[in-house]
Design a protein around this motif. Structure first.
Motif, PDB file in Angstrom:
ATOM      1  N   GLU A 254       0.831  -1.209   0.000  1.00 51.94           N
ATOM      2  CA  GLU A 254       0.000   0.000   0.000  1.00 51.94           C
ATOM      3  C   GLU A 254       0.864   1.256   0.000  1.00 51.94           C
ATOM      4  OE1 GLU A 254      -2.549  -0.544   3.393  1.00 51.94           O
ATOM      5  OE2 GLU A 254      -3.940  -1.820   2.272  1.00 51.94           O
TER       6      GLU A 254
ATOM      7  N   ARG B 111       2.643   5.723 -10.446  1.00 54.20           N
ATOM      8  CA  ARG B 111       2.340   4.999 -11.680  1.00 54.20           C
ATOM      9  C   ARG B 111       3.258   3.789 -11.726  1.00 54.20           C
ATOM     10  NH1 ARG B 111       4.748   7.466 -16.523  1.00 54.20           N
ATOM     11  NH2 ARG B 111       5.937   5.580 -16.822  1.00 54.20           N
TER      12      ARG B 111
ATOM     13  N   ARG C 278      -2.768 -10.460  -6.780  1.00 55.19           N
ATOM     14  CA  ARG C 278      -4.142 -10.237  -6.307  1.00 55.19           C
ATOM     15  C   ARG C 278      -4.195  -9.152  -5.237  1.00 55.19           C
ATOM     16  NH1 ARG C 278      -5.266 -16.486  -6.180  1.00 55.19           N
ATOM     17  NH2 ARG C 278      -6.162 -16.744  -8.257  1.00 55.19           N
TER      18      ARG C 278
ATOM     19  N   LEU D 197      -3.687  -5.769  -6.931  1.00 51.40           N
ATOM     20  CA  LEU D 197      -4.874  -5.349  -7.680  1.00 51.40           C
ATOM     21  C   LEU D 197      -6.021  -4.997  -6.737  1.00 51.40           C
ATOM     22  CD1 LEU D 197      -4.770  -7.887 -10.647  1.00 51.40           C
ATOM     23  CD2 LEU D 197      -4.094  -5.478 -10.656  1.00 51.40           C
ATOM     24  N   GLY D 198      -6.011  -5.556  -5.530  1.00 57.44           N
ATOM     25  CA  GLY D 198      -7.001  -5.199  -4.531  1.00 57.44           C
ATOM     26  C   GLY D 198      -6.736  -3.839  -3.909  1.00 57.44           C
TER      27      GLY D 198
ATOM     28  N   ARG E  43      -5.232  -1.273  -5.557  1.00 50.63           N
ATOM     29  CA  ARG E  43      -5.625  -0.282  -6.557  1.00 50.63           C
ATOM     30  C   ARG E  43      -5.657  -0.917  -7.938  1.00 50.63           C
ATOM     31  NH1 ARG E  43      -0.190   2.975  -8.032  1.00 50.63           N
ATOM     32  NH2 ARG E  43      -0.858   2.938 -10.174  1.00 50.63           N
ATOM     33  N   LYS E  44      -6.415  -0.313  -8.790  1.00 52.65           N
ATOM     34  CA  LYS E  44      -6.507  -0.789 -10.172  1.00 52.65           C
ATOM     35  C   LYS E  44      -5.403  -0.114 -10.977  1.00 52.65           C
ATOM     36  CE  LYS E  44     -10.018  -3.124  -8.975  1.00 52.65           C
ATOM     37  NZ  LYS E  44      -9.655  -4.332  -8.305  1.00 52.65           N
ATOM     38  N   PHE E  45      -4.876  -0.849 -11.911  1.00 52.51           N
ATOM     39  CA  PHE E  45      -3.814  -0.336 -12.768  1.00 52.51           C
ATOM     40  C   PHE E  45      -4.371  -0.081 -14.151  1.00 52.51           C
ATOM     41  CE2 PHE E  45      -1.724  -2.665  -9.437  1.00 52.51           C
ATOM     42  CZ  PHE E  45      -0.635  -1.879  -9.125  1.00 52.51           C
ATOM     43  N   LYS E  46      -3.937   1.048 -14.758  1.00 52.45           N
ATOM     44  CA  LYS E  46      -4.373   1.354 -16.116  1.00 52.45           C
ATOM     45  C   LYS E  46      -3.925   0.249 -17.069  1.00 52.45           C
ATOM     46  CE  LYS E  46      -4.164   4.952 -19.614  1.00 52.45           C
ATOM     47  NZ  LYS E  46      -3.645   6.264 -19.977  1.00 52.45           N
ATOM     48  N   HIS E  47      -2.685  -0.140 -16.949  1.00 55.92           N
ATOM     49  CA  HIS E  47      -2.125  -1.227 -17.757  1.00 55.92           C
ATOM     50  C   HIS E  47      -1.606  -2.279 -16.788  1.00 55.92           C
ATOM     51  CE1 HIS E  47      -2.355   1.328 -21.256  1.00 55.92           C
ATOM     52  NE2 HIS E  47      -1.718   2.262 -20.585  1.00 55.92           N
ATOM     53  N   LYS E  48      -1.922  -3.507 -17.030  1.00 59.77           N
ATOM     54  CA  LYS E  48      -1.477  -4.592 -16.154  1.00 59.77           C
ATOM     55  C   LYS E  48      -0.408  -5.412 -16.859  1.00 59.77           C
ATOM     56  CE  LYS E  48      -5.905  -4.809 -13.907  1.00 59.77           C
ATOM     57  NZ  LYS E  48      -7.084  -4.659 -14.710  1.00 59.77           N
TER      58      LYS E  48
END
Length: 127
Positions: free
Chosen positions: A63, A70, A92, A95-96, A98-103
């Motif tokens: 976190e 970015r 996991r 991604l929990g 925060r969401k990423f624009k590109h993974k």
């Protein structure tokens, strides 16, 4: 001006030598910002005297590292030692948080090697 590329490497063994080699190669096409999270570090171990990863400590560290940054690439070892947590669990958790624009995620096994470095350079330096 070269684009800055932010990469987080998560491994239970110290990958500093391999990260420096990756940085040297990537500097040809971008400005690499590579940070390692060493899950084998004492600071991430449980306080019960065992040698096991404390998932709560890992979540807090992730976190802190992800906040307001970015992240272009995530590279994680699949096998994080003797722990119940593996690389898929780490992805996991991230991604929990925060969401990423590109993974762009690389899940590898053993250590970061020349093939991995070649892949990263090819992926980031493609014309």
């Amino acid at each position: 001006m070269k684009e800055e590329v932010s990469i987080i490497v998560i491994d239970d063994t110290n990958q500093e030598t391999n990260i420096r080699a990756l940085e040297v190669r990537l500097k040809k096409c971008c400005v690499p910002r590579i940070e390692q999270i060493h899950t084998g570090a004492v600071a991430l171990r449980k306080n019960d005297g065992s040698d096991h990863l404390d998932i709560t400590k890992l979540k807090v560290l992730l976190e802190e590292r992800l906040k307001g940054r970015r992240i272009d690439w995530i590279a994680t070892d699949f096998n994080l030692g003797e722990d119940e947590v593996d690389g898929i669990d780490v992805v996991r958790i991230m991604l929990g948080i925060r969401k990423f624009k590109h993974k762009n995620i690389i899940l590898y096994s053993r250590s970061i090697c020349k093939n991995y470095i070649d892949f990263m350079q090819g992926s980031l330096c493609a014309e």
